[in-house]
Write a protein that holds these residues in place. Structure first.
Motif, PDB file in Angstrom:
ATOM      1  N   GLN A   3       0.848  -1.179   0.000  1.00  0.00           N
ATOM      2  CA  GLN A   3       0.000   0.000   0.000  1.00  0.00           C
ATOM      3  C   GLN A   3       0.890   1.236   0.000  1.00  0.00           C
ATOM      4  O   GLN A   3       1.896   1.290   0.721  1.00  0.00           O
ATOM      5  N   LEU A   4       0.508   2.213  -0.793  1.00  0.00           N
ATOM      6  CA  LEU A   4       1.270   3.452  -0.921  1.00  0.00           C
ATOM      7  C   LEU A   4       0.366   4.632  -0.604  1.00  0.00           C
ATOM      8  O   LEU A   4      -0.757   4.713  -1.122  1.00  0.00           O
ATOM      9  N   VAL A   5       0.851   5.535   0.234  1.00  0.00           N
ATOM     10  CA  VAL A   5       0.072   6.715   0.604  1.00  0.00           C
ATOM     11  C   VAL A   5       0.940   7.952   0.438  1.00  0.00           C
ATOM     12  O   VAL A   5       1.980   8.086   1.110  1.00  0.00           O
ATOM     13  N   SER A  21       5.862  13.039   0.212  1.00  0.00           N
ATOM     14  CA  SER A  21       6.250  11.774   0.824  1.00  0.00           C
ATOM     15  C   SER A  21       5.361  10.663   0.305  1.00  0.00           C
ATOM     16  O   SER A  21       4.187  10.889  -0.009  1.00  0.00           O
ATOM     17  N   CYS A  22       5.918   9.481   0.238  1.00  0.00           N
ATOM     18  CA  CYS A  22       5.165   8.302  -0.158  1.00  0.00           C
ATOM     19  C   CYS A  22       5.491   7.201   0.859  1.00  0.00           C
ATOM     20  O   CYS A  22       6.595   6.655   0.845  1.00  0.00           O
ATOM     21  N   THR A  78       9.780   4.875   3.219  1.00  0.00           N
ATOM     22  CA  THR A  78       9.225   6.116   2.687  1.00  0.00           C
ATOM     23  C   THR A  78      10.102   6.644   1.549  1.00  0.00           C
ATOM     24  O   THR A  78      11.330   6.609   1.639  1.00  0.00           O
ATOM     25  N   MET A  79       9.445   7.102   0.509  1.00  0.00           N
ATOM     26  CA  MET A  79      10.118   7.751  -0.609  1.00  0.00           C
ATOM     27  C   MET A  79       9.720   9.220  -0.603  1.00  0.00           C
ATOM     28  O   MET A  79       8.608   9.565  -0.193  1.00  0.00           O
ATOM     29  N   GLN A 118      -2.843   6.916  -4.155  1.00  0.00           N
ATOM     30  CA  GLN A 118      -4.055   7.638  -4.553  1.00  0.00           C
ATOM     31  C   GLN A 118      -3.753   9.043  -5.073  1.00  0.00           C
ATOM     32  O   GLN A 118      -4.626   9.663  -5.682  1.00  0.00           O
ATOM     33  N   GLY A 119      -2.578   9.535  -4.817  1.00  0.00           N
ATOM     34  CA  GLY A 119      -2.198  10.836  -5.341  1.00  0.00           C
ATOM     35  C   GLY A 119      -2.324  11.961  -4.334  1.00  0.00           C
ATOM     36  O   GLY A 119      -3.099  11.890  -3.377  1.00  0.00           O
TER      37      GLY A 119
END
Length: 126
Positions: A3-5, A21-22, A78-79, A118-119
């Motif tokens: 999952q990416l947020v 941040s991702c 985190t990216m 989700q952007g």
């Protein structure tokens, strides 16, 4: 599954800066590369930047080279994308993405990414 947020978007004046941040969760060890894409209203999604898991290899779109910096902190899963010298044409929804296996090209094409966030909206006023 991963999952990416994304977070960190907002409204900024031209010439300003933002840091996106991702945050990744789930089976993050399977991500061998990650990237940022963006989509402006009425336009197709476009590549912004990509990085390998180690950070040893990065790649930038010509339109952001020298202004944006991609990085990742694997300990925090985190990216980041540092956006400097922002221009109104940088206005878009920014998406992060992750991939599990390298293909035949670098940077990977958008269809080669396995997971998407989700952007987060970035708006640059003139």
């Amino acid at each position: 599954q991963v999952q990416l947020v994304e977070s960190g978007g907002g409204l900024v004046q031209a010439g300003g800066s933002l840091r996106l941040s991702c945050a990744a969760s789930g089976r993050t060890s399977s991500n061998v590369y990650m990237g940022w894409f963006r989509q402006a209203p009425g336009k197709e999604r476009e590549f912004v930047a990509a990085t390998t898991r180690s950070g040893a290899n990065t790649y930038y779109a010509d339109s952001v080279k020298g202004r944006f910096t991609i990085s990742r902190d694997n300990a925090k899963n985190t990216m980041y994308l540092q956006l400097n010298s922002l221009k109104p044409e940088d206005t878009a929804v920014y998406y992060c993405a992750a991939g599990r296996a390298f293909g035949s090209s670098w940077p990977p094409r958008s269809h080669e990414y396995d997971y998407w966030g989700q952007g987060t909206q970035v708006t640059v006023s003139s």
